[in-house]
Design a protein around this motif. Structure first.
Motif, PDB file in Angstrom:
ATOM      1  N   THR A 107      16.572   4.040 -15.689  1.00 54.22           N
ATOM      2  CA  THR A 107      16.629   4.248 -14.241  1.00 54.22           C
ATOM      3  C   THR A 107      16.895   5.705 -13.904  1.00 54.22           C
ATOM      4  N   ASP A 108      17.627   6.409 -14.757  1.00 53.20           N
ATOM      5  CA  ASP A 108      17.974   7.813 -14.483  1.00 53.20           C
ATOM      6  C   ASP A 108      16.736   8.650 -14.191  1.00 53.20           C
ATOM      7  N   GLY A 109      15.625   8.326 -14.853  1.00 55.99           N
ATOM      8  CA  GLY A 109      14.408   9.092 -14.660  1.00 55.99           C
ATOM      9  C   GLY A 109      13.752   8.880 -13.310  1.00 55.99           C
ATOM     10  N   LEU A 110      14.223   7.870 -12.556  1.00 52.06           N
ATOM     11  CA  LEU A 110      13.656   7.593 -11.239  1.00 52.06           C
ATOM     12  C   LEU A 110      14.382   8.318 -10.119  1.00 52.06           C
ATOM     13  N   ILE A 111      15.634   8.718 -10.375  1.00 48.98           N
ATOM     14  CA  ILE A 111      16.451   9.295  -9.318  1.00 48.98           C
ATOM     15  C   ILE A 111      15.775  10.552  -8.759  1.00 48.98           C
ATOM     16  N   GLY A 112      15.634  10.576  -7.441  1.00 50.30           N
ATOM     17  CA  GLY A 112      14.983  11.699  -6.784  1.00 50.30           C
ATOM     18  C   GLY A 112      13.475  11.564  -6.654  1.00 50.30           C
ATOM     19  N   ARG A 113      12.892  10.554  -7.298  1.00 53.24           N
ATOM     20  CA  ARG A 113      11.444  10.351  -7.208  1.00 53.24           C
ATOM     21  C   ARG A 113      11.097   9.582  -5.937  1.00 53.24           C
ATOM     22  N   GLU A 114       9.873   9.773  -5.466  1.00 56.38           N
ATOM     23  CA  GLU A 114       9.401   9.036  -4.302  1.00 56.38           C
ATOM     24  C   GLU A 114       8.605   7.826  -4.762  1.00 56.38           C
ATOM     25  N   VAL A 115       8.912   6.668  -4.184  1.00 55.32           N
ATOM     26  CA  VAL A 115       8.215   5.431  -4.509  1.00 55.32           C
ATOM     27  C   VAL A 115       7.700   4.807  -3.217  1.00 55.32           C
ATOM     28  N   THR A 116       6.662   3.991  -3.358  1.00 49.33           N
ATOM     29  CA  THR A 116       6.129   3.242  -2.229  1.00 49.33           C
ATOM     30  C   THR A 116       6.518   1.784  -2.404  1.00 49.33           C
ATOM     31  N   HIS A 158      23.214 -11.585  11.875  1.00 50.01           N
ATOM     32  CA  HIS A 158      23.395 -11.855  13.306  1.00 50.01           C
ATOM     33  C   HIS A 158      22.199 -11.366  14.123  1.00 50.01           C
ATOM     34  N   ARG A 159      20.997 -11.583  13.568  1.00 48.05           N
ATOM     35  CA  ARG A 159      19.786 -11.198  14.278  1.00 48.05           C
ATOM     36  C   ARG A 159      18.737 -12.293  14.128  1.00 48.05           C
ATOM     37  N   CYS A 160      17.752 -12.267  15.014  1.00 48.72           N
ATOM     38  CA  CYS A 160      16.722 -13.289  15.050  1.00 48.72           C
ATOM     39  C   CYS A 160      15.460 -12.790  14.334  1.00 48.72           C
ATOM     40  N   TYR A 161      14.920 -13.624  13.430  1.00 46.76           N
ATOM     41  CA  TYR A 161      13.751 -13.255  12.644  1.00 46.76           C
ATOM     42  C   TYR A 161      12.780 -14.424  12.539  1.00 46.76           C
ATOM     43  N   LYS A 162      11.528 -14.106  12.199  1.00 45.01           N
ATOM     44  CA  LYS A 162      10.577 -15.125  11.766  1.00 45.01           C
ATOM     45  C   LYS A 162       9.584 -14.476  10.811  1.00 45.01           C
ATOM     46  N   PRO A 163       8.893 -15.284   9.992  1.00 37.25           N
ATOM     47  CA  PRO A 163       7.970 -14.710   9.014  1.00 37.25           C
ATOM     48  C   PRO A 163       6.804 -13.992   9.676  1.00 37.25           C
ATOM     49  N   THR A 164       6.159 -13.131   8.901  1.00 39.47           N
ATOM     50  CA  THR A 164       4.968 -12.431   9.365  1.00 39.47           C
ATOM     51  C   THR A 164       3.891 -12.521   8.291  1.00 39.47           C
ATOM     52  N   THR A 165       2.655 -12.432   8.706  1.00 37.41           N
ATOM     53  CA  THR A 165       1.553 -12.401   7.739  1.00 37.41           C
ATOM     54  C   THR A 165       1.069 -10.972   7.507  1.00 37.41           C
ATOM     55  N   THR A 166       1.782  -9.999   8.038  1.00 39.94           N
ATOM     56  CA  THR A 166       1.372  -8.599   7.927  1.00 39.94           C
ATOM     57  C   THR A 166       2.114  -7.902   6.789  1.00 39.94           C
ATOM     58  N   LEU A 167       1.370  -7.355   5.834  1.00 41.06           N
ATOM     59  CA  LEU A 167       1.957  -6.570   4.748  1.00 41.06           C
ATOM     60  C   LEU A 167       2.129  -5.128   5.209  1.00 41.06           C
ATOM     61  N   ARG A 168       3.313  -4.576   4.929  1.00 38.13           N
ATOM     62  CA  ARG A 168       3.563  -3.180   5.280  1.00 38.13           C
ATOM     63  C   ARG A 168       4.226  -2.463   4.102  1.00 38.13           C
ATOM     64  N   LYS A 169       4.200  -1.121   4.190  1.00 39.69           N
ATOM     65  CA  LYS A 169       4.742  -0.301   3.116  1.00 39.69           C
ATOM     66  C   LYS A 169       5.484   0.886   3.710  1.00 39.69           C
ATOM     67  N   GLY A 170       6.330   1.487   2.874  1.00 36.92           N
ATOM     68  CA  GLY A 170       7.029   2.702   3.252  1.00 36.92           C
ATOM     69  C   GLY A 170       7.295   3.540   2.017  1.00 36.92           C
ATOM     70  N   ASP A 171       7.397   4.848   2.196  1.00 37.58           N
ATOM     71  CA  ASP A 171       7.695   5.766   1.096  1.00 37.58           C
ATOM     72  C   ASP A 171       9.175   6.142   1.156  1.00 37.58           C
ATOM     73  N   PHE A 172       9.848   5.959   0.025  1.00 38.01           N
ATOM     74  CA  PHE A 172      11.296   6.167  -0.036  1.00 38.01           C
ATOM     75  C   PHE A 172      11.668   6.998  -1.259  1.00 38.01           C
ATOM     76  N   THR A 173      12.806   7.665  -1.181  1.00 32.87           N
ATOM     77  CA  THR A 173      13.351   8.394  -2.321  1.00 32.87           C
ATOM     78  C   THR A 173      14.361   7.509  -3.047  1.00 32.87           C
ATOM     79  N   VAL A 174      14.258   7.464  -4.370  1.00 35.58           N
ATOM     80  CA  VAL A 174      15.174   6.664  -5.183  1.00 35.58           C
ATOM     81  C   VAL A 174      16.506   7.394  -5.326  1.00 35.58           C
TER      82      VAL A 174
END
Length: 273
Positions: A145-154, A184-200
């Motif tokens: 895992t150490d090799g992932l720190i600071g890397r960007e993943v989708t 304490h929030r209201c949710y329901k399922p979705t059929t839409t796939l989404r993505k985001g870019d994050f730093t580990v």
């Protein structure tokens, strides 16, 4: 069959009880300058995420009755997801959907160290998907895992729609939404796939089993209920390959998102290919 999971066969705990399946998607606004869909606050998988196609990372939705999780195809017949999504031992309780095609389940596998925090499982499909000759599956590799720190993943997810309301019971939510009491929030399922870019970033509790995402990111994105089991993908631009490096485990919708690291599950996945 033991082999690296890169096939060329063709081209939060966040899985909560989400009680109603969407009949369809509401029309979306389009940015006139870019032509891209504008994501509203109430229409979210990865919160404020970018719409994605399942074949980008072989992403599937995993249903247990009306409960939603996310997963990723390891092969035409095996799905990687979060173990905490697999609450039933009955294969008939699950359905996997990829690109609009449903599949039943013949076997449920959970990592032997689930109790220690390795929140990963595999679903074996009763009937394999028929995929075209250029399909690529993200590789699973054993690496620290150490090799992932600071890397960007989708990261990808079929997370729930957030109606934006607070609640203590289902009575507080709009029709078709369920109160997730842990948030304490209201949710329901979705059929839409989404993505985001994050730093580990490193997990402060179990840094050899989990890693965290630096959320909210600059685009205001984070994971939501229903994104559990969704893959985080690292692109190796030098070789044009994709690697699954994490499986979404948990989040709080604000400043924490935890993934099970490949360091903890890769050897087991390869042994169960």
């Amino acid at each position: 069959m033991k082999r690296p999971i890169l096939a060329t066969l063709g081209t939060v705990f966040s899985a909560f009880s989400l009680m109603a399946c969407m009949a369809g998607e509401a029309p979306q606004d389009v940015d006139q300058a870019t032509g891209e869909e504008v994501v509203s606050e109430a229409e979210q998988a990865i919160k404020n995420g970018t719409p994605a196609t399942p074949d980008e990372a072989m992403v599937v939705s995993v249903w247990r009755d009306s409960n939603l999780c996310t997963g990723m195809l390891l092969s035409p017949s095996r799905v990687l997801t979060a173990a905490h999504c697999l609450t039933s031992t009955h294969t008939g309780d699950y359905t996997v959907t990829y690109a609009g095609e449903d599949r039943a389940i013949s076997q449920i596998l959970k990592h032997p160290n689930v109790s220690s925090g390795v929140d990963v499982g595999i679903l074996v499909l009763s009937t394999a998907y028929s995929l075209g000759p250029l399909t690529e599956y993200p590789q699973v590799n054993v690496a620290d895992t150490d090799g992932l720190i600071g890397r960007e993943v989708t990261c990808y997810g079929y997370g729930a729609e957030d109606v934006g309301g607070t609640c203590t019971s289902n009575a507080d939510c709009a029709t078709g939404f369920t109160c997730i009491t842990a948030r304490h929030r209201c949710y329901k399922p979705t059929t839409t796939l989404r993505k985001g870019d994050f730093t580990v970033i490193s997990d402060p509790d179990k840094d050899d089993i989990w890693f965290r995402l630096d959320v909210l990111n600059a685009s205001g994105q984070t994971t939501l209920p229903g994104d559990s089991g969704g893959p985080c993908i690292l692109e190796n631009t030098s070789f044009g390959t994709k690697h699954v490096v994490g499986v979404h485990k948990a989040g709080n919708n604000t400043d924490m998102s935890t993934n099970t690291s490949r360091e903890a599950f890769a050897a087991w996945v390869l042994a169960n290919d």
